[in-house]
Design an enzyme around this catalytic site. Structure first.
Site: not given
Ligand SMILES: CNC(=O)NC(=N)Nc1ccccc1
Length: 303
Positions: A139-142
């Site tokens: 869940d990579i958000e950056h």
């Protein structure tokens, strides 16, 4: 088809086994491993909300007292649930993979610490005890970057050392294509499940489908899958489990979700994997006509 939920960041969340006892939930993503090795040049760190006692392994930000998770994962697996360990999340500190070496080290660490227990690997902690998770979720958000493809391909190498067990890789891209964070990984490494966050992004949300605005882009995501490293990847519709589970304006009701799901499950049966919900406790707190939001989703999927 399956209902996947995130668990670990819910307000006053009940213990994991509470959700494993529900037939409405098939895959549970435990979130999150949220401090990456690059940040501390050592062991990664994690956070599972109220589920751990705050004690850390020495000289690390890795929790050693997640007693209820330790106790509940075997119960969940005995009930046929797929338990994934989720990496990233929205509230991370300095989330980035700077080199392929760190990507490989990070995958190895998570595998030997949270994967199958291997007596020989005494250097690694066992935060959840000797039971293994069923795979790893991104869940990579950056920051994004090439490190994620390297990490996933390393996980695949490690999975191959346990040929008689099934392990999974999943991801939670934002709905804009290409996803800034996971686009490279999706093109260059094999995912089993992709649960697209059709919320929090105005251009492509599920709410657009309901309102007849913007461009709910599930069909375009099917093309991404067909051109990806794994055309067999199952594609899930990611939704907020309650009004306040995502930014305002993205929640859709079970009836609205039913129309959307029936259309796209019908259009793309070979790619449609199910529904993902953010997140488990929000679903529990959102009952409509006596059923939780997740139960409504399970009914929509015809189960
Ligand atoms: C799969 N990950 C998420 O769904 N994360 C997420 N929903 N984060 C969040 C961002 C803004 C408001 C609430 C939650």
């Amino acid at each position: 088809t399956n209902v996947a939920v995130y668990y670990g960041q819910g307000a006053n969340q009940p213990r994991l086994s509470h959700f494993c006892e529900q037939t409405s939930m098939d895959i549970i993503n435990l979130g999150f491993v949220n401090t990456f090795p690059d940040a501390v040049l050592g062991w990664p760190g994690d956070n599972f909300g109220n589920q751990c006692d705050g004690v850390l392994f020495p000289e690390s930000e890795l929790l050693s007292g997640c007693h209820q998770i330790w106790e509940d994962i075997p119960i969940c697996k005995a009930m046929g649930k797929t338990i994934m360990l989720s990496i990233g999340g929205a509230y991370t500190t300095n989330e980035v993979i700077l080199t392929d070496e760190i990507a490989i080290w990070f995958a190895n660490f998570l595998w030997y610490s949270f994967g199958p227990y291997q007596l020989s690997e005494t250097l690694f902690p066992r935060p959840f005890g000797n039971v293994s998770v069923d795979g790893f979720d991104f869940d990579i958000e950056h920051n994004g970057g090439a490190g994620y493809a390297t990490m996933i391909n390393q996980f695949r190498e490690l999975f191959n050392t346990y040929p008689d067990q099934k392990f999974y890789i999943s991801g939670a891209p934002q709905c804009s294509i290409p996803d800034a964070q996971l686009g490279d990984a999706i093109a260059n490494a094999a995912f089993d499940f992709l649960w697209v966050q059709f919320y929090n992004t105005p251009a492509c949300s599920a709410a657009n489908y309901v309102n007849g605005t913007g461009n709910f882009n599930f069909a375009e995501w099917v093309d991404v899958i067909r051109n990806s490293a794994n055309p067999e990847t199952k594609l899930f519709v990611g939704l907020p489990a309650s009004e306040d589970a995502a930014n305002p304006g993205y929640y859709i009701t079970p009836d609205e979700a039913k129309t959307l799901v029936e259309e796209y499950m019908g259009l793309y049966p070979e790619h449609f994997g199910g529904i993902m919900l953010w997140e488990a406790t929000a679903s529990d707190n959102n009952t409509i006509d006596g059923f939780t939001y997740a139960q409504h989703m399970k009914h929509i999927l015809g189960e």
